[in-house]
Design a protein around this motif. Sequence first.
Motif, short mmCIF file in Angstrom:
data_model
loop_
_atom_site.label_atom_id
_atom_site.label_comp_id
_atom_site.label_asym_id
_atom_site.label_seq_id
_atom_site.Cartn_x
_atom_site.Cartn_y
_atom_site.Cartn_z
N VAL A 180 0.82 -1.23 0.00
CA VAL A 180 0.00 0.00 0.00
C VAL A 180 0.86 1.28 0.00
O VAL A 180 0.65 2.16 -0.85
CB VAL A 180 -1.01 -0.01 1.18
CG1 VAL A 180 -1.71 1.33 1.31
CG2 VAL A 180 -2.03 -1.13 0.98
N ILE A 201 2.32 1.70 -3.49
CA ILE A 201 1.32 2.13 -4.48
C ILE A 201 1.02 3.62 -4.31
O ILE A 201 0.93 4.36 -5.29
CB ILE A 201 0.04 1.27 -4.36
CG1 ILE A 201 0.29 -0.14 -4.86
CG2 ILE A 201 -1.11 1.91 -5.14
CD1 ILE A 201 -0.82 -1.11 -4.58
N LEU A 202 0.89 4.04 -3.06
CA LEU A 202 0.61 5.47 -2.80
C LEU A 202 1.80 6.34 -3.20
O LEU A 202 1.61 7.43 -3.74
CB LEU A 202 0.25 5.69 -1.32
CG LEU A 202 -1.13 5.18 -0.90
CD1 LEU A 202 -1.33 5.36 0.60
CD2 LEU A 202 -2.24 5.91 -1.66
N ALA A 219 1.68 6.78 -6.82
CA ALA A 219 0.60 7.72 -7.16
C ALA A 219 1.04 9.16 -6.90
O ALA A 219 0.77 10.06 -7.71
CB ALA A 219 -0.66 7.40 -6.35
N LYS A 222 3.38 10.26 -9.65
CA LYS A 222 2.64 10.57 -10.89
C LYS A 222 1.91 11.90 -10.77
O LYS A 222 1.91 12.71 -11.70
CB LYS A 222 1.64 9.44 -11.19
CG LYS A 222 2.31 8.18 -11.73
CD LYS A 222 1.29 7.19 -12.25
CE LYS A 222 0.65 6.42 -11.14
NZ LYS A 222 -0.33 5.44 -11.63
N PHE A 223 1.30 12.10 -9.61
CA PHE A 223 0.58 13.35 -9.34
C PHE A 223 1.53 14.54 -9.48
O PHE A 223 1.22 15.54 -10.13
CB PHE A 223 0.02 13.28 -7.91
CG PHE A 223 -0.99 14.33 -7.56
CD1 PHE A 223 -2.34 14.04 -7.53
CD2 PHE A 223 -0.60 15.62 -7.22
CE1 PHE A 223 -3.28 15.00 -7.18
CE2 PHE A 223 -1.53 16.59 -6.87
CZ PHE A 223 -2.88 16.27 -6.86
N LEU A 272 1.36 24.24 -1.52
CA LEU A 272 -0.04 23.83 -1.39
C LEU A 272 -0.26 22.42 -1.96
O LEU A 272 -0.92 21.59 -1.34
CB LEU A 272 -0.93 24.85 -2.13
CG LEU A 272 -2.23 25.27 -1.46
CD1 LEU A 272 -2.00 25.74 -0.04
CD2 LEU A 272 -2.92 26.36 -2.27
N ILE A 273 0.32 22.18 -3.13
CA ILE A 273 0.20 20.85 -3.77
C ILE A 273 0.83 19.79 -2.87
O ILE A 273 0.23 18.74 -2.61
CB ILE A 273 0.91 20.85 -5.15
CG1 ILE A 273 0.11 21.65 -6.19
CG2 ILE A 273 1.19 19.44 -5.64
CD1 ILE A 273 -0.98 20.88 -6.89
N PHE A 321 -1.19 19.11 0.29
CA PHE A 321 -2.37 18.28 0.01
C PHE A 321 -1.97 16.81 -0.07
O PHE A 321 -2.61 15.94 0.54
CB PHE A 321 -3.04 18.71 -1.31
CG PHE A 321 -4.09 17.74 -1.77
CD1 PHE A 321 -5.34 17.73 -1.20
CD2 PHE A 321 -3.80 16.81 -2.76
CE1 PHE A 321 -6.31 16.81 -1.60
CE2 PHE A 321 -4.76 15.89 -3.16
CZ PHE A 321 -6.02 15.90 -2.59
N LEU A 322 -0.89 16.53 -0.80
CA LEU A 322 -0.45 15.15 -0.98
C LEU A 322 -0.05 14.51 0.35
O LEU A 322 -0.41 13.35 0.62
CB LEU A 322 0.72 15.09 -1.96
CG LEU A 322 0.36 15.24 -3.44
CD1 LEU A 322 1.62 15.33 -4.29
CD2 LEU A 322 -0.51 14.08 -3.91
N PHE A 369 -3.25 13.97 2.49
CA PHE A 369 -4.10 12.91 1.91
C PHE A 369 -3.48 11.53 2.14
O PHE A 369 -4.12 10.64 2.69
CB PHE A 369 -4.31 13.18 0.41
CG PHE A 369 -5.07 12.10 -0.30
CD1 PHE A 369 -6.45 11.99 -0.13
CD2 PHE A 369 -4.42 11.20 -1.12
CE1 PHE A 369 -7.15 10.99 -0.78
CE2 PHE A 369 -5.13 10.20 -1.78
CZ PHE A 369 -6.49 10.09 -1.61
N ILE A 429 -3.24 10.47 5.92
CA ILE A 429 -4.51 9.98 6.49
C ILE A 429 -4.83 8.57 5.97
O ILE A 429 -5.23 7.69 6.72
CB ILE A 429 -5.67 10.96 6.19
CG1 ILE A 429 -5.43 12.29 6.90
CG2 ILE A 429 -7.00 10.38 6.65
CD1 ILE A 429 -6.44 13.38 6.57
N ILE A 430 -4.62 8.36 4.67
CA ILE A 430 -4.94 7.04 4.09
C ILE A 430 -4.08 5.96 4.75
O ILE A 430 -4.59 4.90 5.15
CB ILE A 430 -4.67 7.03 2.56
CG1 ILE A 430 -5.58 8.02 1.84
CG2 ILE A 430 -4.77 5.61 1.98
CD1 ILE A 430 -6.88 7.50 1.33
N ALA A 443 -5.17 5.44 8.34
CA ALA A 443 -6.50 4.82 8.42
C ALA A 443 -6.49 3.35 8.04
O ALA A 443 -7.27 2.56 8.56
CB ALA A 443 -7.47 5.59 7.53
N LEU A 444 -5.59 2.98 7.12
CA LEU A 444 -5.59 1.57 6.67
C LEU A 444 -5.01 0.66 7.73
O LEU A 444 -4.34 0.13 8.02
CB LEU A 444 -4.83 1.43 5.35
CG LEU A 444 -5.68 1.64 4.10
CD1 LEU A 444 -4.82 1.70 2.85
CD2 LEU A 444 -6.70 0.52 3.91
#
Lengths: 78, 193
Positions: A31, A34-35, A38, A41-42, A62-63, A66-67, A70, A73-74, A77-78
């Motif tokens: 996980v 994979i993040l 991501a 890529k973002f 700011l970008i 956000f990353l 985000f 937290i993911i 949380a997992l």
Amino acid sequence: MTEQNISTWLLLLILTVLAGLISSVNFAYTVPLILLLAVLKFMGVAFSFMEIKKANPFWKLLIMSFLVIFCGIIIVAL
Amino acid sequence: MENEVKDHKNIFYPPGGILIWIIIFLELITFGIALIALVFYSKEDPTLFHDSRLQLNITFGTINTVFLLTSGFFMANTVHELKQNHQLKAQKYLLITMLFGVLFLVLKLVEYNAKLDAGLTMGSNTFFTFYWMLTLFHVIHVIVGLVILISVYIGINKKNSTTKMEDVEASAAFWHMCDLIWLLLFPVIYLIF
């Protein structure tokens, strides 16, 4: 076409295929990996294609904020 | 075409303009919160989420990612060529951008059709409620983006075009936003559970 756009695009495609392959393997860091892919890529799209690299540092911050929030937290949380 | 280039180092003039970036951040926050909610719901029934995720077609998701990234690549080239005053090249790249956007939608339709045939609707379970709502909301953005790109294409094709470079950059930023949203949706919905 610029060389930078071409190299960013190729890198993005490689990262996409890599993410698909990693998702089929089950190990402890699947996980987060994979993040991470991501996030890369973002950043490739935002900084290169959207030309945020030319913008004021405020927008870059700011970008990135956000990353970090985000994905943080993911993962928690997992 | 009016080709006035702004100083993007000014905090009020990010590429595309400050208004489109406010929209982009609002969209990212909205989708971000929804994806975080999806992850929190998965804690209630991890097995259900894992089994549901396995019913998604990762190959379709990967190909769609490639379509959107390729579309974004040609969009970036369109903006670059317009800045160089290479009108014809820009028009060609913009058409290719739209083509890959349409290919994304076609493959999404195929995927949706397969899900409906398998009886996996919005009411099937919590995972599929999120899957349908988030991906459909994203599809709506792609359709809106295509409409914007068509208007840009018509605008830059005119002989005495009044389309400004900032308009094209703002449209490009909206289109790239569809990429950004998909780059968050794809790993969370298709890969991590």
